[in-house]
Scaffold this motif. Structure first.
Motif, mmCIF file in Angstrom:
data_model
loop_
_atom_site.group_PDB
_atom_site.id
_atom_site.type_symbol
_atom_site.label_atom_id
_atom_site.label_comp_id
_atom_site.label_asym_id
_atom_site.label_seq_id
_atom_site.Cartn_x
_atom_site.Cartn_y
_atom_site.Cartn_z
ATOM 1 N N LYS A 285 0.814 -1.210 0.000
ATOM 2 C CA LYS A 285 0.000 0.000 0.000
ATOM 3 C C LYS A 285 0.852 1.267 0.000
ATOM 4 C CE LYS A 285 -3.931 -2.096 2.404
ATOM 5 N NZ LYS A 285 -4.773 -2.087 3.636
ATOM 6 N N ASP A 286 2.133 1.097 0.300
ATOM 7 C CA ASP A 286 2.995 2.274 0.323
ATOM 8 C C ASP A 286 4.374 1.944 -0.239
ATOM 9 O OD1 ASP A 286 4.190 0.862 2.467
ATOM 10 O OD2 ASP A 286 2.937 1.908 3.914
ATOM 11 N N GLY B 293 5.746 4.514 -8.553
ATOM 12 C CA GLY B 293 4.381 4.871 -8.149
ATOM 13 C C GLY B 293 3.400 4.729 -9.298
ATOM 14 N N MET C 67 -0.417 5.040 -4.426
ATOM 15 C CA MET C 67 0.446 4.577 -3.350
ATOM 16 C C MET C 67 0.796 5.726 -2.406
ATOM 17 S SD MET C 67 0.635 1.439 -4.201
ATOM 18 C CE MET C 67 1.944 0.781 -3.177
ATOM 19 N N TYR C 68 0.965 5.397 -1.140
ATOM 20 C CA TYR C 68 1.403 6.359 -0.147
ATOM 21 C C TYR C 68 2.924 6.306 -0.023
ATOM 22 C CZ TYR C 68 -3.511 6.385 1.202
ATOM 23 O OH TYR C 68 -4.875 6.494 1.183
ATOM 24 N N LEU C 69 3.515 7.450 0.226
ATOM 25 C CA LEU C 69 4.950 7.512 0.474
ATOM 26 C C LEU C 69 5.189 7.619 1.967
ATOM 27 C CD1 LEU C 69 6.147 10.019 -2.297
ATOM 28 C CD2 LEU C 69 5.836 7.534 -2.450
ATOM 29 N N THR C 70 6.117 6.821 2.458
ATOM 30 C CA THR C 70 6.456 6.874 3.876
ATOM 31 C C THR C 70 7.907 6.456 4.048
ATOM 32 O OG1 THR C 70 5.768 6.189 6.095
ATOM 33 C CG2 THR C 70 5.706 4.518 4.371
#
Length: 454
Positions: free
Chosen positions: A236-237, A378, A389-392
């Motif tokens: 998810k990320d 992404g 997508m999330y960036l972390t």
């Protein structure tokens, strides 16, 4: 008269199995003429099936056909790797896995080498002749399985249940290794070497934080401008950074006497270590400047040793400290802050004597969230997974910290799995082909190549 081809002919031409072609005929996607027990296919039907002249359709079908053809083989390869333990603390196991992987690359006709220096090991494969490449990396080594009774299934059997493969190293990081191996195989089968360069590295020394295997590769030269690490996650990320880590050993010296002595109290090193630990644990990390590291820094005293006998005042005590830092705090600053704590204690306690040993560490890092590799992976995730997508950032440090110090911007994205470093570690089998496709699409975009390069 129009030429017609057997499935064996087409299999060699398209570099897929006849089994895959029969499946496509059954589904009505590839039209054939049945002559006795043989299927014959015309050139027109082959080009219609491939969508020749429509680059996007041709590429889509090629990727789809490849993934269908290797799906079962990828599962089998992962099971074989899980059955070969590569526990970091067991000498020789990483090297055996590295040579197993090299044997596979040799079979595929992909250039590869195993590097070994003492207990340090890495296997490297290359495809492509461009000056600058992209790196695909996953670690070889795993943690020990621990208490075997706590596993639902044997940790080195690769048992499959309800779409999950269980075993030590499935998620960390042998599924990532398999995904990257079959990614480079795709380009070996279908793309001209002149257009790109892929460097695949599977390295030991990840679990202890030394990254010794990757250092073997870096000192030989690694001509890449970006990297992807294949750690499993929730898909998810995308991890675009990681906390740093710094490890210290502190040893406090006291004075040993008999605990029953009437006149000599001695100097209790364990008591002084307790006070030191309390002071250090009150340390306040600077507030992270960005949202990617909102979880902040952390320090943990993870091991302590002291004393020689129940009736002796301990004259020595050692404690090991693990510090996780965000980009705002450098090692130099951390060293200075720890020194200030020690000086403060010494002012109050003239008998406080301590030795400080820095063991190993890497700085925290964060790549540009709008950088090329971040944007392209992404975009590929959005196509394959149909979601943004999330960036972390990663809480644990990893080899990306070292690569970033070598000016290789590195992101983390791999198959779906859980229970890393715990019991019943597993990987979602269906996620592996999806990750292969994401890697393939990212590399195609990274080198700006199209189906005319096939």
């Amino acid at each position: 008269m129009e030429n017609k081809y057997t499935l064996d002919d087409i299999s060699k031409r398209l570099k897929v199995s006849t089994r895959t072609l029969l499946r496509e005929i059954k589904r009505g996607k590839l039209k054939s003429q049945r002559v006795g027990r043989r299927h014959l296919v015309s050139e027109v039907e082959i080009e219609s099936y491939l969508g020749k002249g429509r680059d996007e359709d041709y590429l889509e079908k090629t990727i789809s056909m490849f993934l269908k053809d290797v799906k079962v083989e990828m599962i089998s390869t992962l099971q074989k790797m899980v059955s070969r333990p590569s526990v970091a603390s067991e000498v020789g196991q990483e090297a055996k896995l590295a040579n197993l992987i090299k044997h596979k690359f040799d079979k595929w006709g992909i250039r590869s080498n195993v590097y070994e220096e003492g207990s340090e090991v890495a296997v490297r494969a290359s495809y492509g002749l461009a000056d600058d490449g992209i790196l695909l990396d996953s670690p070889l080594d795993t943690l020990p399985p621990g208490d075997l009774v706590k596993w639902t299934y044997p940790p080195f059997d690769g048992v499959i249940r309800k779409g999950k493969m269980y075993g030590r190293g499935t998620a960390d990081c042998k599924a990532g290794i398999v995904a990257m191996m079959y990614t480079i195989l795709f380009f070996r089968k279908f793309f001209d070497e002149e257009k790109l360069r892929i460097e695949v590295v599977f390295d030991g020394g990840e679990q202890d934080g030394s990254f010794a295997g990757m250092k073997l590769v870096l000192k030989r030269g690694l001509p890449v401008t970006a990297g992807i690490v294949g750690y499993a996650g929730d898909m998810k990320d995308i991890l675009v950074g990681a906390r740093g880590y710094h490890r210290y050993c502190f040893t406090i010296h006291g004075e040993a006497v008999h605990t029953g002595s009437r006149y000599k109290p001695g100097i209790n090193a364990i008591s002084k270590m307790t006070k030191f630990i309390n002071e250090v644990e009150s340390y306040e990390f600077p507030k992270p400047l960005g949202s990617l590291f909102s979880f902040g820094g952390r320090l943990t005293f993870s091991k302590i040793e002291g004393g020689r006998a129940i009736n002796m005042v301990p004259d020595s005590c050692s404690a090991w400290l693990d510090v996780r830092t965000t980009p705002e705090i450098s090692k130099d600053r951390l060293d200075e802050d720890l020194a200030k704590i020690i000086d403060k204690i010494k002012v109050r306690d003239k008998n406080f004597k301590i030795d400080v040993q820095y063991m190993v560490g890497q700085q925290a890092y964060m790549v540009n969230p709008k950088g090329k590799i971040v944007e392209l992976i992404g975009q590929s995730c959005q196509v394959v997974l149909n979601r943004k997508m999330y960036l972390t950032a990663s809480g644990p440090a990893h080899v990306g910290n070292l690569l970033n110090e070598s000016n290789i911007p590195t992101v983390v994205f791999g198959p779906m799995g859980e229970n890393v470093h715990s019991y019943d570690e597993y990987i979602e089998i269906s996620s592996i082909p999806k990750v292969v496709e994401i890697y393939i699409r990212t590399i195609i975009k990274y080198f700006d190549i199209d189906s005319n390069s096939f």
